[in-house]
Each structure stands twice: as C-alpha cells, then as structure tokens.
Write a protein that holds these residues in place. Structure first.
Motif, mmCIF file in Angstrom:
data_model
loop_
_atom_site.group_PDB
_atom_site.id
_atom_site.type_symbol
_atom_site.label_atom_id
_atom_site.label_comp_id
_atom_site.label_asym_id
_atom_site.label_seq_id
_atom_site.Cartn_x
_atom_site.Cartn_y
_atom_site.Cartn_z
ATOM 1 N N UNK A 1 0.844 -1.201 0.000
ATOM 2 C CA UNK A 1 0.000 0.000 0.000
ATOM 3 C C UNK A 1 0.879 1.251 0.000
ATOM 4 N N UNK A 2 0.535 2.188 -0.864
ATOM 5 C CA UNK A 2 1.330 3.402 -1.023
ATOM 6 C C UNK A 2 0.541 4.627 -0.588
ATOM 7 N N UNK A 3 1.227 5.551 0.089
ATOM 8 C CA UNK A 3 0.652 6.880 0.315
ATOM 9 C C UNK A 3 1.696 7.920 -0.085
ATOM 10 N N UNK A 4 1.232 8.981 -0.707
ATOM 11 C CA UNK A 4 2.126 10.022 -1.203
ATOM 12 C C UNK A 4 1.676 11.365 -0.666
ATOM 13 N N UNK A 5 2.636 12.228 -0.370
ATOM 14 C CA UNK A 5 2.326 13.565 0.099
ATOM 15 C C UNK A 5 3.264 14.585 -0.501
ATOM 16 N N UNK A 6 2.746 15.779 -0.733
ATOM 17 C CA UNK A 6 3.563 16.892 -1.201
ATOM 18 C C UNK A 6 4.159 17.579 0.022
ATOM 19 N N UNK A 7 5.474 17.691 0.037
ATOM 20 C CA UNK A 7 6.169 18.345 1.140
ATOM 21 C C UNK A 7 6.290 19.828 0.803
ATOM 22 N N UNK A 8 5.802 20.674 1.699
ATOM 23 C CA UNK A 8 5.716 22.108 1.415
ATOM 24 C C UNK A 8 5.620 22.854 2.731
ATOM 25 N N UNK A 9 5.426 24.161 2.642
ATOM 26 C CA UNK A 9 5.238 24.998 3.828
ATOM 27 C C UNK A 9 3.830 25.564 3.837
ATOM 28 N N UNK A 10 3.130 25.360 4.945
ATOM 29 C CA UNK A 10 1.778 25.892 5.125
ATOM 30 C C UNK A 10 1.837 27.151 5.982
ATOM 31 N N UNK A 11 0.777 27.926 5.935
ATOM 32 C CA UNK A 11 0.757 29.258 6.539
ATOM 33 C C UNK A 11 0.226 29.243 7.963
ATOM 34 N N UNK A 12 0.912 29.951 8.871
ATOM 35 C CA UNK A 12 0.390 30.066 10.227
ATOM 36 C C UNK A 12 -0.901 30.889 10.238
ATOM 37 N N UNK A 13 -1.079 31.770 9.262
ATOM 38 C CA UNK A 13 -2.333 32.528 9.195
ATOM 39 C C UNK A 13 -3.495 31.615 8.829
ATOM 40 N N UNK A 14 -3.256 30.640 7.950
ATOM 41 C CA UNK A 14 -4.310 29.682 7.609
ATOM 42 C C UNK A 14 -4.706 28.859 8.825
ATOM 43 N N UNK A 15 -3.738 28.566 9.694
ATOM 44 C CA UNK A 15 -4.040 27.872 10.945
ATOM 45 C C UNK A 15 -4.889 28.773 11.844
ATOM 46 N N UNK A 16 -4.499 30.024 11.942
ATOM 47 C CA UNK A 16 -5.212 30.972 12.793
ATOM 48 C C UNK A 16 -6.629 31.231 12.290
ATOM 49 N N UNK A 17 -6.789 31.252 10.963
ATOM 50 C CA UNK A 17 -8.079 31.595 10.361
ATOM 51 C C UNK A 17 -8.969 30.382 10.100
ATOM 52 N N UNK A 18 -8.486 29.202 10.533
ATOM 53 C CA UNK A 18 -9.264 27.960 10.436
ATOM 54 C C UNK A 18 -9.439 27.466 9.001
ATOM 55 N N UNK A 19 -8.594 27.918 8.088
ATOM 56 C CA UNK A 19 -8.533 27.259 6.780
ATOM 57 C C UNK A 19 -7.910 25.876 6.964
ATOM 58 N N UNK A 20 -6.951 25.793 7.886
ATOM 59 C CA UNK A 20 -6.405 24.503 8.308
ATOM 60 C C UNK A 20 -7.250 24.020 9.479
ATOM 61 N N UNK A 21 -7.960 22.920 9.267
ATOM 62 C CA UNK A 21 -8.930 22.419 10.238
ATOM 63 C C UNK A 21 -8.272 21.492 11.257
ATOM 64 N N UNK A 22 -8.638 21.674 12.538
ATOM 65 C CA UNK A 22 -8.126 20.830 13.614
ATOM 66 C C UNK A 22 -9.227 19.921 14.130
ATOM 67 N N UNK A 23 -8.820 18.815 14.738
ATOM 68 C CA UNK A 23 -9.831 17.952 15.346
ATOM 69 C C UNK A 23 -9.382 17.400 16.696
ATOM 70 N N UNK A 24 -8.279 17.930 17.233
ATOM 71 C CA UNK A 24 -7.799 17.484 18.537
ATOM 72 C C UNK A 24 -7.419 18.698 19.377
ATOM 73 N N UNK A 25 -7.567 18.556 20.692
ATOM 74 C CA UNK A 25 -7.001 19.529 21.607
ATOM 75 C C UNK A 25 -5.525 19.203 21.832
ATOM 76 N N UNK A 26 -4.773 20.165 22.316
ATOM 77 C CA UNK A 26 -3.349 19.950 22.563
ATOM 78 C C UNK A 26 -3.031 20.213 24.028
#
Length: 244
Positions: A100-125
C-alpha cells in the motif's frame, strides 16, 4: 484559500538518507531513544531527542538539551550531511507498506491559515507537549518534524504527482521496519506554479496528524512576529513544514 508554498529544503546528502531517516520523536521513551542513537549516532533522532547526548540525570527538557539539538543540526549541515536546494521547490514523499502506497507533497503551510481555520483541527493539545516542540523549533531555528495535512483530491495536482513518480526519485530505500521511502524533487517552474495556484483555490485542508507540532510551530511564528514587528509575511517563520 490555502497558502502552500515551495521552499529550499535541507535534505540528506545522497547516500546518507537511510542513515539519517528516523521515526517520529514521540514514538520512543527516553530509554528507547538512547538505544536507537547508540546503535546509529547518525540518526536524526539524535537531533529530535537531543537528551540522548546526556546522562540520565540531565532533564529531558533542560535548556542545554535544546542547545545541543541546535549544535547537532547546524553542525551536520556544515559537515555536508545535508544539502540545500538552490531554489524553492516542492517535494513528493512516498511511503509503501505491505503493497500500500501513500504520497504527500512536502511544502510549507501558513500560520495565518491555521489561525483563520482554513487549516482544520480535530484534537485539543497539551501545553507541556507544545512547550517541548516550541523550544525545539525556536532554539534550533528550524522545523525538524512535518505536520501531516490532507486535502480533497484534485485533478490538477494529481497530474503533477503522476508525472513526478514516473521519474527517478532522489531517494529510494527500505528502512529497518520494512517501509519503502521514496522522495522526488518537484523543481520545474510550471509544476511549481500548478501546485501553488491550485492550492490557492482550495478552501480547506485538514490536520491528519501532528496537532502539537503544528500548534508549536504557529506559536514560534507568532513569537517571532512579536520580536520582529516590521515583518512582511514572507519570512520563513510565517510558515511551517507539512506533508500534504
């Protein structure tokens, strides 16, 4: 819209990849981590878990542990164990297990997208786990572990992925646990543009794994914004390492 940027990665020098490759830092207790580094001093775990360089009476989270991680990382770069690509690129990372293979693009995501909830979370830290990685990222001045993100299937990105895997990878090896690892560098300007522009039209990406690493990277970025009030948003601290 998601900001997913190419970057100039530090990556293992050719021939060093299987020696440097390591499992995530948080799958080991201290005793196990020390054993891994003892058997393979060139493992990246020596940087991710720098307490392995100290006797057991030194606290895992002592300041000197993070300083040691910085010294090891930048020392290894100076020694040529890592190379850096001259231009910002995307990277394609494949893992194969039991066919079984899984592939991912390695890149840099934005901290603003995290802050603005474009990047969705599902766990507390947990604050204590965050603080460890905050110290590690901040003192190393590098992000040593990627966040695993997911996005909905996109035909334009998939075309680039399919064309990339038809080429020879820069790394191709099987680790001790039987997992095959392959990496390609996506450096063609037209492919970079397709990936960047396509993600720019995607409204949501999701954290699949790495909530603590993600929260820690964002907090370091916000800390550095405070320390550099004239920041433009282009600085590296505004982004975090991801495999999407």
């Amino acid at each position: 819209m998601a900001v997913i940027r190419p970057f100039s990665a530090y990556r293992p020098a050719p021939g060093k990849e299987s020696e440097i490759a390591a499992l995530p830092y948080d799958v080991y207790n201290r005793e196990e981590a020390c054993e891994v580094v003892k058997n393979n001093p060139g493992s990246f775990l020596a940087i991710d878990r720098a307490e392995t360089s100290f006797s057991a009476d030194v606290d895992t989270y002592a300041p000197e542990v993070y300083t040691k991680a910085h010294e090891l990382l930048w020392g290894w770069i100076k020694e040529g164990r890592f190379v850096q690509d001259e231009k910002p690129c995307y990277y394609l990372y494949e893992q194969v297990m039991d066919g079984r293979s899984q592939k991912g693009i390695v890149a840099c995501a934005s901290i603003d997208d995290y802050q603005n909830n474009i990047i969705k979370k599902h766990e507390n830290t947990r604050a204590d786990k965050e603080q460890d990685r905050i110290n590690h990222v901040d003192i190393c001045s590098a992000q040593t572990g990627p966040i695993f993100l997911a996005y909905r299937t996109n035909e334009a990105i998939q075309k680039v992925v399919s064309a990339t895997v038809a080429q020879k990878p820069v790394y191709d090896f099987v680790s001790e646990d039987g997992i095959t690892h392959r990496v390609w560098v996506i450096s063609a300007d037209e492919d970079i543009a397709v990936i960047k522009n396509t993600f720019g039209g995607i409204q949501e990406v999701y954290i699949a794994d790495g909530h603590h690493r993600c929260a820690s990277a964002v907090k370091v970025g916000l800390k550095r914004r405070t320390e550099n009030p004239a920041y433009t948003g282009e600085e590296e601290f505004n982004y975090f390492l991801s495999v999407i």
